[in-house]
Design an enzyme around this catalytic site. Structure first.
Site, mmCIF file in Angstrom:
data_model
loop_
_atom_site.group_PDB
_atom_site.id
_atom_site.type_symbol
_atom_site.label_atom_id
_atom_site.label_comp_id
_atom_site.label_asym_id
_atom_site.label_seq_id
_atom_site.Cartn_x
_atom_site.Cartn_y
_atom_site.Cartn_z
ATOM 1 N N THR B 197 0.840 -1.266 -0.158
ATOM 2 C CA THR B 197 -0.026 0.116 0.082
ATOM 3 C C THR B 197 0.828 1.142 -0.056
ATOM 4 O OG1 THR B 197 -1.814 1.255 1.003
ATOM 5 C CG2 THR B 197 -0.148 0.262 2.539
ATOM 6 N N ASN B 404 -11.212 15.286 -4.343
ATOM 7 C CA ASN B 404 -10.397 15.050 -5.373
ATOM 8 C C ASN B 404 -10.533 16.056 -6.500
ATOM 9 O OD1 ASN B 404 -8.610 12.781 -4.801
ATOM 10 N ND2 ASN B 404 -10.629 11.713 -4.499
#
Lengths: 409, 409
Positions: B197, B404
């Site tokens: 990750t 975002n």
């Protein structure tokens, strides 16, 4: 919301081909939701269908009936299309309902039920309201007409979350004759067609051999509907039908075929692009052009990886020239032995990336000016081959979330 | 937003391993953004890194330095991590900056520069602010400590859009000895790790052979970080490091190894799940369990296809039991010769789908009751084999788009 202009054209007549619509109240009252397309005897029909394993009942039945027609050397005679209910995920009952719809239309029209092909679009998993649907068939049949109004109303009668009807038409000169290609399509969400888009119906008066018709449909679908994505979700009901009435010019020699192939591609591409311009919540129309790939498959993989990236899509929505997100998406595409030093990325006329990093001449101002546009071209050159692919997509906006979170579609 | 509780645990000391943080002002003032982890001599370090082809400069340098350490039979001595800037897409300058960071820390600490591994996270494509970063190193070194506060501050010092620090710890009894495993991670967006990750650092005092350490890391990553997705976007900077100081119990026999493997998996899974609970805009924590697949790859393909579907994710956000969207996503997964008649889908304890359609006993009320929960389990049984996979994901909310679209991250 939708991007740019999509004018529904004044469709010319295709002799013998008639369209009728009805308001059957399948999901909502007072809207066209049932369309019948009558195809003259002797026509040829070719179809491309979804590859979703959970394909809808009408897709299964349309495939069966089309195969039965082919076995008898005949074309289908009627297409019956309802919106408001996809008749998907409905098991055995769904198949019975699709067959009963064909049988009733066949009875009313005096044809064999296997020459009727059913299509459905709308919510998944609810039973078709058969009583209302069947009750609408006589109205649709009575309204059959070959004029421009009939085409426009049919374009309206197949819509779901679409905000506008989508049509395209070309008339081509083949020697001293002309042929026409008319098409209508619907689609706005659950759009990442795989063999065909949600629903598209394209008809021509050109005379084409069945094998050639199939081949032309597959080629055109491959570079139109199979190159668009709104949200990466392949529908259960995708179908694209191409009808050749055969009453116009015969397409025989190579020169005619080239002209026809090109015209068909134009109609299909225009319809596919209209689906993206009307993508759920779309505020941008984005062309992803990938060049210098080793194979077309590789070029498509890179294009779709970028087109499906939520981070690229939200940056497009924000008009933010966040080229790092494009670079990251390209970098995770399934490309073997990928040397990113050779990759260049251009946003419109502005070079973003070269040699693994930001292009030397790049300025934030130049990038932002391109991102502010409604129509954006992103060109990615991989520097490893000769193959290309072009994919069209939309952005990921608040409206996309609202449309799909607030309504059961 | 974030789902459920994620308490940062009171981490026990791992003897010889110390952590120090500084506020270097890399992107914003007054926040911890620089972390140094000191590893005792004789320790072993194993790493798993992103497979994104555009991997960041620190990933390239960390890989090189780790290989150099291994070649000399040594472990790394320092990890240096900055947030606020990913040093990705930065070309040759980025590599020079990553190397210069290692060199300066090595000089201050009196070690070889190849025993320092660099890590960065944050915005892609901007040059590292080297002056501020290097100026922060002495503070981080002066603050080195092995206590719980040092672990918590290090957990905070690696965050970007995360809303909370993520830590996990277990203490295991091996015979009459104990070993401890502590881990911290960060990650919230651009999360679909492929090998590891965003950033995770796990340390243990257990003594493990280097080859075994590598193997244990790979196994644990495969079923933790490689099984989570927020938005399908694999980061350029993913890295997961496992440190074994070797000062605790020796893991030798099969029984000890089984206990250790299980403990490591617990820590890594807890960290991976914490990333999903804190996924950008997350309002739901969703477990996708796919059973009866022919292979684990097939089970993962189905799970990720559902987990990446924007239509499934928006339905989860809306708490809408729109099972048709789950069915459609399963149907488009890349499964060969897929007989959907054998598929069953359960939402929590409620059967949604069987025999290709809605399960007979299903009611909208029962489905909605499960969808209203914050933590949801979707179980998909394919009816074609014995293999399983579990994937964790979050929903797609307005906040995801806001985070975002409104900020450059």
């Amino acid at each position: 919301m939708a991007v740019g202009e999509t004018r529904f054209p004044e469709m010319p007549v295709i002799e013998g081909l008639r369209l009728g619509t009805a308001m059957a109240g399948i999901k909502k009252p007072d809207r066209r939701d049932l369309v019948v397309i009558e195809i003259p005897e002797g026509a040829r029909v070719s179809g491309a269908f979804t590859r979703n394993a959970f394909c809808a009942a009408p897709v299964t039945v349309a495939r069966e009936h089309l195969a039965a027609c082919s076995a008898h050397g005949e074309g289908a005679r009627y297409l019956v299309i309802n919106t408001g209910n996809a008749n998907a995920g409905t098991g055995e009952t769904g198949l019975e309902d699709a067959r009963a719809t064909c049988a009733e239309l066949a009875r009313l029209a005096g044809v064999d039920e296997r020459s009727v092909l059913p299509f459905s679009t709308g919510v998944i998993g609810e039973p078709l309201p058969m009583e209302r649907l069947l009750a609408g068939l006589p109205t649709a049949l009575q309204g059959l007409d070959d004029g421009a109004t009939a085409w426009r109303e049919a374009g309206e009668g197949i819509l779901t979350t679409d905000t506008r009807a989508k049509g395209a038409s070309v008339t081509l000169a083949l020697g001293n004759q002309t042929v026409t290609i008319n098409g209508i399509a619907k689609g706005s969400g659950m759009i990442r067609p795989d063999m065909a888009t949600m629903l598209a119906f394209v008809a021509t008066d050109a005379a084409l051999e069945p094998v050639l018709l199939d081949q032309l449909l597959r080629e055109a679908v491959e570079r139109s509907f199979n190159c668009i994505t709104v949200d990466s979700d392949t529908s259960t009901n995708d179908a694209c039908m191409l009808i050749s009435t055969g009453r116009g010019a015969v397409v025989e020699d190579e020169a005619d075929l080239a002209i026809f192939r090109n015209g068909l591609q134009r109609v299909m591409t225009e319809l596919a692009q209209a689906v993206i311009r009307d993508g759920e919540g779309a505020t941008k129309f984005v062309t992803l052009q990938v060049d210098e790939a080793r194979s077309r498959r590789e070029a498509l993989d890179v294009a779709f990886t970028v087109a499906h990236s939520p981070l690229v899509k939200t940056a497009l929505y924000a008009s933010d020239a966040n080229w790092g997100r494009i670079l990251a998406a390209v970098g995770r595409a399934p490309v073997e032995a990928f040397d990113v030093e050779r990759v260049t990325i251009d946003l419109g006329e502005v070079r973003l990336v070269e040699r693994g990093g930001r292009a030397p001449g790049y300025t934030e101002e130049a990038g932002s000016a391109v991102m502010a546009r409604e129509e954006i071209v992103i060109r990615i050159a991989l520097g490893r081959g000769e193959q290309s692919a072009t994919v069209w997509t939309s952005d990921l906006s608040h409206d996309y979330v609202t449309i799909n979170a607030d309504y059961r579609s």
